[in-house]
Design a protein around this motif. Sequence first.
Motif, PDB file in Angstrom:
ATOM      1  N   GLN A   3      -3.979   6.884   1.333  1.00 18.55           N
ATOM      2  CA  GLN A   3      -3.668   5.716   0.883  1.00 18.55           C
ATOM      3  C   GLN A   3      -3.821   6.003  -0.853  1.00 18.55           C
ATOM      4  O   GLN A   3      -4.794   6.564  -1.261  1.00 18.55           O
ATOM      5  N   ILE A   4      -2.789   5.748  -1.602  1.00 14.58           N
ATOM      6  CA  ILE A   4      -2.921   6.057  -2.924  1.00 14.58           C
ATOM      7  C   ILE A   4      -3.456   4.629  -3.837  1.00 14.58           C
ATOM      8  O   ILE A   4      -4.041   4.558  -4.685  1.00 14.58           O
ATOM      9  N   VAL A   5      -2.164   3.597  -3.464  1.00 11.72           N
ATOM     10  CA  VAL A   5      -2.286   2.349  -4.450  1.00 11.72           C
ATOM     11  C   VAL A   5      -2.490   1.151  -3.426  1.00 11.72           C
ATOM     12  O   VAL A   5      -1.606   1.334  -2.152  1.00 11.72           O
ATOM     13  N   THR A  35       3.379  11.133   8.402  1.00 11.69           N
ATOM     14  CA  THR A  35       3.167  11.522   6.950  1.00 11.69           C
ATOM     15  C   THR A  35       4.601  11.064   6.158  1.00 11.69           C
ATOM     16  O   THR A  35       4.481  11.835   5.075  1.00 11.69           O
ATOM     17  N   PRO A  83      -1.715  14.259   2.441  1.00 12.51           N
ATOM     18  CA  PRO A  83      -0.456  13.534   3.082  1.00 12.51           C
ATOM     19  C   PRO A  83      -1.292  12.523   4.126  1.00 12.51           C
ATOM     20  O   PRO A  83      -2.024  12.813   4.796  1.00 12.51           O
ATOM     21  N   GLY A  84      -0.620  11.096   4.030  1.00 10.77           N
ATOM     22  CA  GLY A  84      -1.141  10.093   4.973  1.00 10.77           C
ATOM     23  C   GLY A  84      -2.233   9.580   4.168  1.00 10.77           C
ATOM     24  O   GLY A  84      -2.410   8.341   4.587  1.00 10.77           O
ATOM     25  N   ILE A 111       0.775  -1.241   0.006  1.00 10.15           N
ATOM     26  CA  ILE A 111       0.084   0.188   0.018  1.00 10.15           C
ATOM     27  C   ILE A 111       0.758   1.271  -0.160  1.00 10.15           C
ATOM     28  O   ILE A 111       1.829   1.384   0.785  1.00 10.15           O
ATOM     29  N   GLY A 112       0.734   2.013  -1.056  1.00  8.62           N
ATOM     30  CA  GLY A 112       1.463   3.325  -1.193  1.00  8.62           C
ATOM     31  C   GLY A 112       0.597   4.657  -0.438  1.00  8.62           C
ATOM     32  O   GLY A 112      -0.548   4.335  -0.675  1.00  8.62           O
ATOM     33  N   CYS A 113       1.451   5.586   0.144  1.00  6.58           N
ATOM     34  CA  CYS A 113       0.568   6.357   0.803  1.00  6.58           C
ATOM     35  C   CYS A 113       1.128   7.903   0.372  1.00  6.58           C
ATOM     36  O   CYS A 113       2.488   8.086  -0.133  1.00  6.58           O
ATOM     37  N   VAL A 114       0.569   8.912   0.333  1.00  5.74           N
ATOM     38  CA  VAL A 114       0.894  10.405   0.081  1.00  5.74           C
ATOM     39  C   VAL A 114       1.832  10.712   1.214  1.00  5.74           C
ATOM     40  O   VAL A 114       1.607  10.621   2.273  1.00  5.74           O
ATOM     41  N   ARG A 115       3.258  10.972   0.843  1.00  8.30           N
ATOM     42  CA  ARG A 115       4.194  11.375   1.988  1.00  8.30           C
ATOM     43  C   ARG A 115       4.007  12.976   2.006  1.00  8.30           C
ATOM     44  O   ARG A 115       3.852  13.599   0.962  1.00  8.30           O
ATOM     45  N   THR A 163       4.057   0.710   2.521  1.00  7.51           N
ATOM     46  CA  THR A 163       3.960  -0.379   3.459  1.00  7.51           C
ATOM     47  C   THR A 163       3.890  -1.536   2.698  1.00  7.51           C
ATOM     48  O   THR A 163       3.003  -1.700   1.853  1.00  7.51           O
ATOM     49  N   GLY A 212       5.847   6.382   2.958  1.00  7.07           N
ATOM     50  CA  GLY A 212       5.352   6.501   1.691  1.00  7.07           C
ATOM     51  C   GLY A 212       4.725   5.036   1.221  1.00  7.07           C
ATOM     52  O   GLY A 212       4.296   4.888   0.293  1.00  7.07           O
TER      53      GLY A 212
END
Lengths: 83, 83, 159, 159
Positions: free
Chosen positions: C97-99, D25, C94-95, C34-38, D30, D28
């Motif tokens: 979830q993107i993908v 944040t 930020p924080g 799982i990728g997130c916005v930094r 997980t 990026g």
Amino acid sequence: MIKVLFFARLREQLGVGNLELSPEEAGTTVAELRSRLQARGGQWADALSADNLLCALNQQQARGDESITAGDEVAFFPPVTGG
Amino acid sequence: MIKVLFFARLREQLGVGNLELSPEEAGTTVAELRSRLQARGGQWADALSADNLLCALNQQQARGDESITAGDEVAFFPPVTGG
Amino acid sequence: MTEVCIQEEDFDAGTLQRELLGDDTSIGATAVFIGCVRGEPGAGQGDPDAVLAMELEHYPGMTESSIQAIVDEARSRWKLQRVRVIHRVGKLLPGDQIVYVGVACGHRGEAFQACEFIMDYLKTRAPFWKRETTPVGARWVDARASDDSAAARWQATGE
Amino acid sequence: MTEVCIQEEDFDAGTLQRELLGDDTSIGATAVFIGCVRGEPGAGQGDPDAVLAMELEHYPGMTESSIQAIVDEARSRWKLQRVRVIHRVGKLLPGDQIVYVGVACGHRGEAFQACEFIMDYLKTRAPFWKRETTPVGARWVDARASDDSAAARWQATGE
């Protein structure tokens, strides 16, 4: 007609997201379409000359030498940055 | 006293999960403890002779030459299969 | 079950995990990325590089088909019971979830490899573009050379 | 937050994902691995190799400390914001979740590597033992040579 799409930074630079061109205007290949668009000058010349631009023909990544015909969809865009 | 633990297949083979031994009974190293247990014969000789048995001293993986003293906990067990 | 979804909505890793497993007891391993916005690099509002928000543009139609092609390629390399890819578009913070990339199969080595393979290709082939809003304005994110090399290593080994 | 939990209860990947991200944040990426009980190789009741149930024994105390040592080793190799390991013990059925390893950090390469590193070491160093119930009786699962070689590759490269 041939549908031409632009995405992301390129769309902003050109100030347009899509065009409809006749086959005569578009040319016969993806590369020819690109050079005809560059020939419009100004932002078109600058933005479409970027080395790293990618193109797609009918939503499949294209190299440039592919032929285009009426009904095709051609897209130009910068390197992708998803994920 | 020295606490000795057995796990999994080894525990079943020996029919016992833990022992309390005096330092005199246990010997001075992990390896000596193991050979004294093997010397009990029968299942003890068979089960504790397996090449792939692992041992731990005070819950840290041990090689065998480590010294043991009163209050220590020694464990013998087969290769691990978690996850 | 649709393997590839492009959506604005957030997703729940727990729900997706249950869908990934289903009732298939031949699955022994699931690997999920799982990728997130930094919000980095700068944490504070004063940093001109701090990311305040992110906008994700994509190429509808091609996005789905190019990701499906990546998934199909993974299926040809490894024996995979289930694969699921979800990529969000639109405005994110930020924080967020993107993908999501989830892979379920028999053993862990294949699960890790297939999941990382899909992520590496998704980063270099799927038509998404990120635009960050910072304290000094908005900017398009540039592609990273490290992403290209991450994707390229799958070609070199033929693994 | 305790990084390592040994428990009989099941876990929810969604709840764990939210705990992994928290409000940090700078995260990026997980990478999460979840292992499950396979009913394989035989699917039917008639197969003498079919797994009907699984019992997990462990060495209380050493289990927690050895997994914590694996996590600490991962933290010394990669810059990791959060790590979480949950391993279930007791009686489990085919399809049940056994183990969760979640890693949160800045970038995806490190997340994948650290997650796989922890799983490989957990498979070879943490004192758990599986006992399968089959139609013809119960049997202890033998350690797999492939698990040893998976763990060994992290020593060879010094990566």
